[in-house]
Design a protein around this motif. Structure first.
Motif, PDB file in Angstrom:
ATOM      1  N   ALA A   1       3.858 -43.392  -1.058  1.00  0.00           N
ATOM      2  CA  ALA A   1       5.284 -44.066  -2.127  1.00  0.00           C
ATOM      3  C   ALA A   1       6.604 -44.321  -1.346  1.00  0.00           C
ATOM      4  O   ALA A   1       6.933 -44.143   0.021  1.00  0.00           O
ATOM      5  CB  ALA A   1       5.972 -42.070  -2.017  1.00  0.00           C
TER       6      ALA A   1
ATOM      7  N   TRP B   1       5.211 -48.123 -10.763  1.00  0.00           N
ATOM      8  CA  TRP B   1       6.118 -46.622 -10.619  1.00  0.00           C
ATOM      9  C   TRP B   1       5.254 -45.424 -10.699  1.00  0.00           C
ATOM     10  O   TRP B   1       4.280 -45.679 -11.517  1.00  0.00           O
ATOM     11  CB  TRP B   1       6.503 -46.809 -11.696  1.00  0.00           C
ATOM     12  N   LYS B   2       5.199 -44.221  -9.798  1.00  0.00           N
ATOM     13  CA  LYS B   2       4.741 -42.916  -9.729  1.00  0.00           C
ATOM     14  C   LYS B   2       4.762 -42.703 -11.066  1.00  0.00           C
ATOM     15  O   LYS B   2       3.748 -41.752 -12.217  1.00  0.00           O
ATOM     16  CB  LYS B   2       5.261 -42.172  -9.190  1.00  0.00           C
TER      17      LYS B   2
ATOM     18  N   GLU C   1      13.179 -44.182  -9.406  1.00  0.00           N
ATOM     19  CA  GLU C   1      11.432 -43.572  -9.977  1.00  0.00           C
ATOM     20  C   GLU C   1      11.021 -44.643  -8.648  1.00  0.00           C
ATOM     21  O   GLU C   1      11.310 -45.538  -7.841  1.00  0.00           O
ATOM     22  CB  GLU C   1      11.970 -44.705 -11.143  1.00  0.00           C
ATOM     23  N   GLN C   2      10.428 -43.054  -8.135  1.00  0.00           N
ATOM     24  CA  GLN C   2       9.374 -43.172  -7.006  1.00  0.00           C
ATOM     25  C   GLN C   2       9.043 -44.801  -7.431  1.00  0.00           C
ATOM     26  O   GLN C   2       8.323 -44.507  -8.440  1.00  0.00           O
ATOM     27  CB  GLN C   2       9.109 -41.875  -6.616  1.00  0.00           C
TER      28      GLN C   2
ATOM     29  N   THR D   1      16.347 -42.232  -5.395  1.00  0.00           N
ATOM     30  CA  THR D   1      15.109 -41.445  -5.669  1.00  0.00           C
ATOM     31  C   THR D   1      15.599 -39.950  -4.660  1.00  0.00           C
ATOM     32  O   THR D   1      14.647 -38.550  -5.072  1.00  0.00           O
ATOM     33  CB  THR D   1      14.039 -41.764  -5.452  1.00  0.00           C
ATOM     34  N   VAL D   2      15.981 -40.084  -3.154  1.00  0.00           N
ATOM     35  CA  VAL D   2      15.938 -38.658  -2.808  1.00  0.00           C
ATOM     36  C   VAL D   2      17.467 -38.929  -2.466  1.00  0.00           C
ATOM     37  O   VAL D   2      17.994 -39.849  -2.011  1.00  0.00           O
ATOM     38  CB  VAL D   2      15.345 -39.516  -1.510  1.00  0.00           C
TER      39      VAL D   2
ATOM     40  N   GLU E   1       4.854 -46.297  -6.009  1.00  0.00           N
ATOM     41  CA  GLU E   1       4.345 -45.372  -4.819  1.00  0.00           C
ATOM     42  C   GLU E   1       3.134 -47.234  -4.200  1.00  0.00           C
ATOM     43  O   GLU E   1       2.841 -47.759  -5.610  1.00  0.00           O
ATOM     44  CB  GLU E   1       2.705 -44.788  -5.545  1.00  0.00           C
TER      45      GLU E   1
ATOM     46  N   ASP F   1      10.275 -44.737  -1.328  1.00  0.00           N
ATOM     47  CA  ASP F   1      12.414 -43.739  -2.532  1.00  0.00           C
ATOM     48  C   ASP F   1      12.923 -44.725  -1.821  1.00  0.00           C
ATOM     49  O   ASP F   1      12.889 -45.513  -0.720  1.00  0.00           O
ATOM     50  CB  ASP F   1      12.052 -42.474  -1.497  1.00  0.00           C
ATOM     51  N   TYR F   2      14.362 -44.359  -2.748  1.00  0.00           N
ATOM     52  CA  TYR F   2      14.994 -45.273  -2.531  1.00  0.00           C
ATOM     53  C   TYR F   2      16.047 -43.519  -1.796  1.00  0.00           C
ATOM     54  O   TYR F   2      16.546 -42.940  -2.599  1.00  0.00           O
ATOM     55  CB  TYR F   2      16.072 -45.942  -3.234  1.00  0.00           C
TER      56      TYR F   2
END
Length: 388
Positions: A166, A105-106, A147-148, A225-226, A150, A168-169
């Motif tokens: 990264a 997790w970032k 949560e982003q 996340t986006v 990595e 993302d979802y």
């Protein structure tokens, strides 16, 4: 070999072949069923691989087609999957170009990520036994996350050399939107992917089926996340020729019809979706759609004609044709000699286009009833018709 032994050998061979065929068939059917568990997420949101940050290691990503999941060791339940390929400068030609992969997790202490295991959401796989020569890993999305994440690949020989990407979802929407109407003479609910039966009002200056439009779209999950900014377009397409031919009492003489010219855009608006928002997203005002004389034959580019070619010199705009003539035409179309010929007015098309996903829904608007609400404004009787 005795006759008995030969028979036993043949029977055993047959049993083996049947069992093998059964196992093969079961494997094929099981694999087919697995493929149908989750639809392809090619352009409908979900996992998004970003642009990597690179230091002496280049990282390239490529989407894996669902048909290749098995050979790449991807779970059939995965929403989507990618290969990641690392290249250690200079072009993998150094003495020791071995790399190691990691995922995290970032911000593991964020409210959403706390006490959650990243591998339950995105799986990272690589050939750990052959990490010296292998530079390829796979990432597969198992479920939505907020949560982003990595993914990092690091040089074994020089840990300062690395690349991080990264994961993302992106927001996804469920199958069918809800197009709400209000203020019209009669509202209707679109049957997306099928036919929608509607009533047409042919009297000038009268309200028709439809009304002011608002749109609700439903996010599959609030875990993403986006967000995105979508272009929402509601339009009329594929109208074409409604009907053309000859029928007793048909308006326009022996050759007549109603034809649609081009595409009519009812509304085009922007819709912004941000993480942490509601399940319901949408546009509160998508303009208005009314199936009535005034809008149908001017705003939506229909025209009446009595010639054999659309746009001919004998064409008459329907705004200049009396409502009774139009009513007679559609009465023929929906209930008379021409019933079931071509009742579709056009396709109502809703498109939602974003950076990470795009959607399109269509319904065919079919005229099943016609009304003429023209008011009677006078009555006269000729004296010569009265006899005492």
């Amino acid at each position: 070999m005795s006759k008995t032994k030969k028979i036993i050998s043949i029977l055993l061979a047959v049993v083996f072949l049947v069992a093998t065929a059964g196992i093969t068939l079961f494997a094929i059917l099981a694999n087919k069923a697995a493929e149908n568990i989750m639809p392809e997420m090619s352009d409908t949101g979900g996992m998004v691989i970003g642009t990597p940050e690179e230091t002496q290691i280049a990282l390239m990503s490529m989407k894996i087609p669902r048909a290749m999941y098995e050979e790449n060791g991807i779970s059939p339940q995965a929403e989507s999957a990618y290969t990641l390929t690392a290249t250690v400068s200079p072009n993998n030609d150094a003495t020791n170009t071995a790399v190691k992969w990691s995922i995290a997790w970032k911000n593991a202490s964020s409210e959403w990520a706390t006490e959650k295991t990243v591998a339950d959401y995105v799986a990272l796989e690589w050939d750990n036994a052959d990490y010296v020569t292998s530079k390829t890993a796979t990432v597969s999305c198992l479920q939505a996350f907020a949560e982003q994440i990595e993914v990092t690949v690091t040089s074994v020989d020089n840990p300062t050399y690395s690349a991080t990407v990264a994961v993302d979802y992106a927001v996804r929407f469920s199958a069918n939107p809800y197009l709400k109407m209000s203020g019209g003479k009669k509202v209707f609910s679109p049957v997306w992917g099928g036919d929608t039966e509607v009533t047409l009002e042919v009297a000038a200056g009268q309200k028709g089926t439809g009304g002011r439009l608002a749109l609700d779209l439903f996010a599959v999950t609030q875990d993403y996340t986006v967000g995105d900014t979508f272009k929402v377009t509601l339009s009329l397409k594929n109208g074409g020729l409604i009907c053309g031919g000859v029928a007793s009492g048909a308006p326009g003489g022996t050759s007549y019809g109603i034809q649609y010219d081009g595409e009519a855009i009812i509304s085009q608006k922007a819709m912004t979706v941000t993480p942490g928002g509601s399940y319901v997203c949408g546009v509160s005002d998508l303009g208005s759609l009314e199936l009535c004389n005034d809008a149908l034959f001017s705003k939506y580019h229909f025209a009446y004609y009595s010639s054999s070619a659309f746009g001919g010199s004998s064409d008459t705009p329907l705004t200049n044709v009396d409502a009774n003539t139009v009513f007679n035409y559609f009465s023929l179309e929906t209930s008379g000699a021409l019933k079931n010929e071509t009742q579709k007015l056009w396709d109502l098309v809703l498109t939602v286009e974003g950076t990470h996903s795009s959607y399109e829904w269509t319904t065919a608007l079919m005229v099943t009833h016609v009304t003429n609400s023209t008011s009677i404004n006078g009555l006269s009787v000729a004296d010569s018709a009265i006899t005492f």
